[in-house]
Motif scaffolding. Structure first.
Motif, mmCIF file in Angstrom:
data_model
loop_
_atom_site.group_PDB
_atom_site.id
_atom_site.type_symbol
_atom_site.label_atom_id
_atom_site.label_comp_id
_atom_site.label_asym_id
_atom_site.label_seq_id
_atom_site.Cartn_x
_atom_site.Cartn_y
_atom_site.Cartn_z
ATOM 1 N N THR A 30 -75.990 -7.002 -82.306
ATOM 2 C CA THR A 30 -75.137 -6.084 -81.567
ATOM 3 C C THR A 30 -74.630 -6.821 -80.344
ATOM 4 O OG1 THR A 30 -74.956 -3.841 -80.674
ATOM 5 C CG2 THR A 30 -76.987 -5.072 -80.166
ATOM 6 N N SER A 39 -71.128 0.903 -66.364
ATOM 7 C CA SER A 39 -71.017 1.336 -67.757
ATOM 8 C C SER A 39 -70.692 0.161 -68.680
ATOM 9 C CB SER A 39 -69.952 2.422 -67.895
ATOM 10 O OG SER A 39 -68.684 1.932 -67.539
ATOM 11 N N ASP A 41 -69.681 -0.845 -73.035
ATOM 12 C CA ASP A 41 -69.439 -0.544 -74.442
ATOM 13 C C ASP A 41 -70.495 -1.291 -75.235
ATOM 14 O OD1 ASP A 41 -67.167 1.110 -74.248
ATOM 15 O OD2 ASP A 41 -65.896 -0.642 -73.912
ATOM 16 N N GLY A 43 -72.565 -2.023 -79.022
ATOM 17 C CA GLY A 43 -72.538 -1.920 -80.473
ATOM 18 C C GLY A 43 -71.716 -3.025 -81.104
ATOM 19 N N ARG A 47 -67.764 -0.350 -83.867
ATOM 20 C CA ARG A 47 -68.758 0.736 -83.902
ATOM 21 C C ARG A 47 -69.442 0.854 -82.544
ATOM 22 N NH1 ARG A 47 -73.098 0.066 -86.896
ATOM 23 N NH2 ARG A 47 -72.918 -2.160 -87.365
ATOM 24 N N THR A 48 -68.657 0.873 -81.488
ATOM 25 C CA THR A 48 -69.233 0.889 -80.150
ATOM 26 C C THR A 48 -69.389 2.304 -79.616
ATOM 27 O OG1 THR A 48 -67.076 0.676 -79.083
ATOM 28 C CG2 THR A 48 -68.240 -1.371 -79.624
ATOM 29 N N HIS A 49 -70.280 2.435 -78.642
ATOM 30 C CA HIS A 49 -70.439 3.690 -77.921
ATOM 31 C C HIS A 49 -70.713 3.354 -76.461
ATOM 32 C CE1 HIS A 49 -74.902 3.440 -77.602
ATOM 33 N NE2 HIS A 49 -74.752 2.730 -78.694
ATOM 34 N N LEU A 50 -70.521 4.321 -75.603
ATOM 35 C CA LEU A 50 -70.657 4.106 -74.170
ATOM 36 C C LEU A 50 -72.110 4.285 -73.740
ATOM 37 C CD1 LEU A 50 -69.205 3.682 -71.426
ATOM 38 C CD2 LEU A 50 -68.979 6.187 -71.301
ATOM 39 N N ILE A 51 -72.596 3.347 -72.926
ATOM 40 C CA ILE A 51 -73.881 3.480 -72.246
ATOM 41 C C ILE A 51 -73.611 3.371 -70.757
ATOM 42 C CG2 ILE A 51 -76.168 2.488 -71.859
ATOM 43 C CD1 ILE A 51 -76.193 1.515 -74.701
ATOM 44 N N ALA A 58 -72.375 9.140 -69.647
ATOM 45 C CA ALA A 58 -72.927 8.933 -70.995
ATOM 46 C C ALA A 58 -74.419 8.655 -70.839
ATOM 47 C CB ALA A 58 -72.225 7.760 -71.681
ATOM 48 N N THR A 64 -80.804 6.077 -74.150
ATOM 49 C CA THR A 64 -80.363 5.498 -75.417
ATOM 50 C C THR A 64 -81.560 5.071 -76.260
ATOM 51 O OG1 THR A 64 -78.285 4.760 -74.403
ATOM 52 C CG2 THR A 64 -78.936 3.696 -76.468
ATOM 53 N N ASN A 67 -83.028 8.202 -77.671
ATOM 54 C CA ASN A 67 -82.177 8.670 -78.773
ATOM 55 C C ASN A 67 -82.410 7.840 -80.028
ATOM 56 O OD1 ASN A 67 -80.969 10.666 -77.213
ATOM 57 N ND2 ASN A 67 -79.266 9.360 -76.588
#
Length: 198
Positions: A30, A39, A41, A43, A47-51, A58, A64, A67
């Protein structure tokens, strides 16, 4: 077009493999890209998501991780219960992580509530599915430190019950694996869960 050949399984409990027959490590890749401020991006490309390190816009890094534990174990639970022909109709997991007050503020204890709905699911079967996930299959839980304890509550079709288990892989324990299995998660319960004779 034929499908790719599945890896040979050298050991299994019911339909669930315990080994793949390969000695090569499984490689997962990853990446993260800083967006500015706190913040990122996260992944693989596409296929990224915000952390959010500030945990405002987020989930933050520790959220995370929580989750990831919840989703990884939930996949196992859904798959294991489905093998009894009593599929999960709805599932949610609530997670509370207790951390050290000093740096590094690592996880010390998890409180997880699995909220499961599904016709015909027996409480014992759902509970054993959670055990199997934490003690054998969940890669994320298996990567946690050996001293982290998970207190798990199962709410099945509106009725709650509590079970306590350890969130670490058997190989990291100080006493023999077989003794641990008899003490925490007896083999006969695993075999009974998946319908495998002794």
């Amino acid at each position: 077009m034929s499908s790719p050949e599945s890896p040979r399984v050298s050991g299994a409990i019911g339909d669930l493999p315990t080994t793949t027959g390969s000695t090569a490590p499984v490689i997962t890749r990853t990446e993260v890209a800083w967006r500015g401020d706190r913040s990122f991006d996260a992944g693989p490309p596409g296929r990224t998501h915000l952390i959010d390190g500030g945990a405002k816009l987020a989930p933050g890094p520790v959220e995370t991780l929580l989750n990831a534990i919840a989703t990884c174990s939930s996949l196992d639970v859904v798959d294991i219960i489905a093998k009894r022909k009593t599929p999960v109709e709805k599932l949610a997991v609530k997670v509370v992580g207790h951390r050290r007050p000093d740096y590094p503020r690592r996880l010390m204890r998890l409180e997880m509530e699995f909220i499961i709905d599904g016709a015909g699911i027996e409480p014992e079967h759902a509970e054993r599915a959670i055990h199997l996930s934490f003690e054998r299959y969940c890669s994320v839980a298996g990567s946690l430190g050996p001293d982290i304890v998970a207190e798990t509550r199962l709410t099945l079709n509106g009725v709650s019950r509590t079970v306590r288990l350890s969130a670490h892989p058997p190989v990291r324990l100080s006493h023999p694996r077989e003794d641990w299995l008899r003490h925490i998660n007896p083999r006969h319960l695993i075999r009974e869960e998946l319908g495998v004779p002794e």
